[in-house]
Design a protein around this motif. Structure first.
Motif, short mmCIF file in Angstrom:
data_model
loop_
_atom_site.label_atom_id
_atom_site.label_comp_id
_atom_site.label_asym_id
_atom_site.label_seq_id
_atom_site.Cartn_x
_atom_site.Cartn_y
_atom_site.Cartn_z
N GLN A 71 -26.19 49.75 -45.23
CA GLN A 71 -27.21 49.04 -45.58
C GLN A 71 -28.21 48.65 -44.65
O GLN A 71 -29.40 48.40 -44.99
CB GLN A 71 -26.25 47.50 -45.79
CG GLN A 71 -25.49 47.73 -47.10
CD GLN A 71 -24.46 46.56 -47.27
OE1 GLN A 71 -24.01 45.95 -46.54
NE2 GLN A 71 -24.23 46.12 -48.70
N GLU A 99 -29.45 54.78 -50.91
CA GLU A 99 -29.02 54.09 -51.88
C GLU A 99 -28.06 54.53 -52.80
O GLU A 99 -26.83 54.18 -53.20
CB GLU A 99 -29.99 53.55 -53.03
CG GLU A 99 -31.15 52.67 -52.20
CD GLU A 99 -30.72 51.31 -52.15
OE1 GLU A 99 -29.62 50.84 -52.40
OE2 GLU A 99 -31.41 50.38 -51.60
N TYR A 100 -27.95 55.95 -52.70
CA TYR A 100 -27.13 56.79 -53.34
C TYR A 100 -25.78 56.73 -52.86
O TYR A 100 -24.77 56.46 -53.31
CB TYR A 100 -27.52 58.21 -53.22
CG TYR A 100 -26.47 59.26 -53.73
CD1 TYR A 100 -26.11 59.51 -54.96
CD2 TYR A 100 -25.75 59.95 -52.87
CE1 TYR A 100 -25.18 60.54 -55.60
CE2 TYR A 100 -24.68 60.72 -53.31
CZ TYR A 100 -24.26 61.39 -54.51
OH TYR A 100 -23.45 62.07 -55.06
N ASN A 104 -25.77 52.55 -55.52
CA ASN A 104 -27.02 51.87 -56.12
C ASN A 104 -27.90 52.82 -56.74
O ASN A 104 -28.94 53.42 -56.25
CB ASN A 104 -27.70 50.90 -55.03
CG ASN A 104 -26.94 49.73 -54.45
OD1 ASN A 104 -25.93 49.32 -55.06
ND2 ASN A 104 -27.27 49.73 -53.17
N TYR A 105 -27.20 53.52 -57.78
CA TYR A 105 -27.74 54.87 -58.46
C TYR A 105 -29.11 54.42 -59.14
O TYR A 105 -29.99 55.53 -59.02
CB TYR A 105 -26.80 55.29 -59.09
CG TYR A 105 -25.56 55.83 -58.79
CD1 TYR A 105 -25.42 56.68 -57.55
CD2 TYR A 105 -24.22 55.25 -59.14
CE1 TYR A 105 -24.36 56.75 -56.92
CE2 TYR A 105 -23.00 55.42 -58.46
CZ TYR A 105 -22.97 56.33 -57.44
OH TYR A 105 -21.96 56.63 -56.77
N GLU A 107 -31.34 52.27 -58.05
CA GLU A 107 -32.39 52.36 -56.98
C GLU A 107 -32.52 53.64 -56.27
O GLU A 107 -33.84 54.17 -55.87
CB GLU A 107 -31.97 51.48 -55.87
CG GLU A 107 -31.96 49.82 -56.07
CD GLU A 107 -33.48 49.43 -56.37
OE1 GLU A 107 -34.25 49.61 -55.54
OE2 GLU A 107 -34.10 48.87 -57.51
#
Length: 168
Positions: A71, A99-100, A104-105, A107
């Protein structure tokens, strides 16, 4: 134009001591941290000469196995994206990878699609698009199975309650 890593490279993690080297440099620069140091800490391809051999090492927070560090990597890359227009192309890809990895697919797809709109023939971004699509499909099927299982369980509980009420 620098080449980008393939999406599969995001799956491997750095050793803690490798990440420490990058963290120490980042912290050493303090409030005067440079864009390159920030980028290196978030994710970098560093060419290193070892015993006369040129090795490519992928380093950075996004490659960490710790979610909080991943993050932080996405946060730093977002800052670089906003502050350094000349780095936006590569930031889009690394943001999509970050993001992957975080799951967070939507995004990841947004960043990756932005890169593909600029470079439709980018093989790395195309590869990442395929990985994102596979993961979304797999998790969608798993989600449907979970919802289906919950519906069956609710139906069983409801029928047991109805039976109990009829016996009274």
């Amino acid at each position: 134009m620098a080449s980008l890593p393939y999406a599969a490279d995001a799956e491997s993690s750095l050793k803690p001591e490798e990440l420490k080297v990058l963290r120490d440099q980042y912290e050493k620069e303090g409030s005067f941290v440079g864009v390159q140091t920030k980028f290196n800490y978030a994710w970098v391809q560093a060419a290193v000469i070892v015993c006369g051999l040129r090795l490519t090492l992928w380093k950075g927070l996004i490659k960490s196995s710790a979610r909080t560090e991943q993050q932080d990597g996405v946060r730093l890359l977002s800052e670089i994206y906003r502050q350094s227009p000349e780095r936006r192309r590569e930031c889009l890809y690394y943001l999509a990878l970050g993001e992957y990895k975080l799951g967070n697919y939507a995004e990841a797809r947004r960043y990756n699609d932005s890169l593909l709109s600029i470079e439709p023939a980018n093989l790395q971004a195309s590869s990442l698009r395929d990985l994102i699509d596979e993961k979304v499909q797999r998790e969608g099927l798993m989600g449907m199975a979970i919802v289906g299982g919950l519906a069956v369980a609710a139906g069983l509980v409801g029928s047991l309650v109805m039976r109990g009420m009829k016996k009274r």
